[in-house]
Structure formats: C-alpha cells, structure tokens
Design an enzyme around this catalytic site. Sequence first.
Site, mmCIF file in Angstrom:
data_model
loop_
_atom_site.group_PDB
_atom_site.id
_atom_site.type_symbol
_atom_site.label_atom_id
_atom_site.label_comp_id
_atom_site.label_asym_id
_atom_site.label_seq_id
_atom_site.Cartn_x
_atom_site.Cartn_y
_atom_site.Cartn_z
ATOM 1 N N ALA A 28 -25.228 13.661 -8.379
ATOM 2 C CA ALA A 28 -25.670 14.203 -7.098
ATOM 3 C C ALA A 28 -25.634 13.105 -6.050
ATOM 4 O O ALA A 28 -25.732 11.915 -6.376
ATOM 5 C CB ALA A 28 -27.081 14.777 -7.213
ATOM 6 N N ASP A 29 -25.507 13.518 -4.811
ATOM 7 C CA ASP A 29 -25.617 12.564 -3.712
ATOM 8 C C ASP A 29 -26.362 13.230 -2.573
ATOM 9 O O ASP A 29 -26.122 14.399 -2.256
ATOM 10 C CB ASP A 29 -24.239 12.096 -3.228
ATOM 11 C CG ASP A 29 -24.376 10.906 -2.291
ATOM 12 O OD1 ASP A 29 -24.588 9.790 -2.793
ATOM 13 O OD2 ASP A 29 -24.299 11.096 -1.053
ATOM 14 N N THR A 30 -27.270 12.483 -1.969
ATOM 15 C CA THR A 30 -28.111 13.001 -0.893
ATOM 16 C C THR A 30 -27.994 12.100 0.324
ATOM 17 O O THR A 30 -27.999 10.870 0.189
ATOM 18 C CB THR A 30 -29.589 13.062 -1.344
ATOM 19 O OG1 THR A 30 -29.697 13.909 -2.491
ATOM 20 C CG2 THR A 30 -30.482 13.598 -0.236
#
Length: 202
Positions: free
Chosen positions: A75-77
């Site tokens: 995931a990347d935020t």
Amino acid sequence: MEKNKEKDPVLRLASASPRRRQLLELIGVPHVVTPADIDETPLADEPPNEYVLRLAHEKAEAVWERHQDLPVLAADTTVVVDDEILGKPESEEDAHYMLGRLSGRDHQVHTAVALWTGDRPQLFHTSTQVVFRTLSREEIQAYWQSGEPQGKAGAYAIQGLGAALVERVDGDFSNVVGLPVRLLTELAPELFAATGHSAPEG
C-alpha cells in the site's frame, strides 16, 4: 490445557509501517512483514492517484520477485492539498510548511492497495477527506518536537497525537492511518475467511 497456537500467515506485507501491521492485527489477519525498498519520488506532473497506484504496484512487485510463497499486500498513502503531494517531511522546516498548508482547511488522503497473487497484481485506490482546525505556530512547533511528524505523509499521524489537529474526517478513517480496511475486505475476502473473520459491517 493446550495453549492457543499462532495461526499461519495468509499474506506478506510489503511495508515496514507499524500502523499497517497494527491494522492487520486488529482485523485478525496473520501476516509476515517484508519491507520493499523503492524510490518514492513523484514523477513530474504525476497525479496523486496515479502516484500512489504506481508505488503500491512497485512495492508489491519488488517483494513478489523475492517471495512467492504468500500473496503480497502493498500500500502507499499520500496527503494532497490543492493537487500538491505532501510526502514525508525531510526537516523541521519542511514539516512546518506542510502543517501550515493543512491548517484550517480540508485536504485529501489517497491510498492505493496492491495485492499480488499471480502474474499481475490487483490494484485499488481510495481517498478520504480530512479537515484540520486552525493551528498556531506554537502548536505546530510543539507537535514537531513530539517527534511524531517524522516519517509521516503530510507530517502528521491521525492515530496518534495528530488526532488533536483534526476537526473532521469524511470517509474511511483507516485509510488515513494507512490501510483502507473496507477496501481490503472487498479486495480479498478470502483472507478473512481463512482467519475465521468476516468483512466488517457498517
């Protein structure tokens, strides 16, 4: 009486983020952690949604190339205000700038999720709107000195002291923390079936 045995992991988390690990533990998904080391620099004129999708894909791919025994979750935020990507602050001055930009207004938190189980990953993206209250320079300075802004997108952590900076969240709170739980349950319901948990309601 026989002690409860730890359940076998059902996925590999391509992240060193303790927040993502805690969210998986909270919803009962046993996993192993294998961080992905990639360049997270945005490309020129790269839209925020494409930026997080690209990084999630690259993280999942990097770990899948080394380990194919379990599904790989990445995931990347990122935090976005007026189409400006606010990454992790590199200095105190950087954090002051970011928090000043967020003060007294709304911004978006974009997260992309990649689940790699075969030749190609499944990719999903979601966003949440967050509204900050107006912050004084003294509050920003005190928050920086707490040490929490370091290593956090947008220079804040909503699950920590940063909660005091937030006036309202419109959307998935867990997305702001770093892993959209509802999206994950829709992406891979079999992971919850394997652990005896169903997707959360509400």
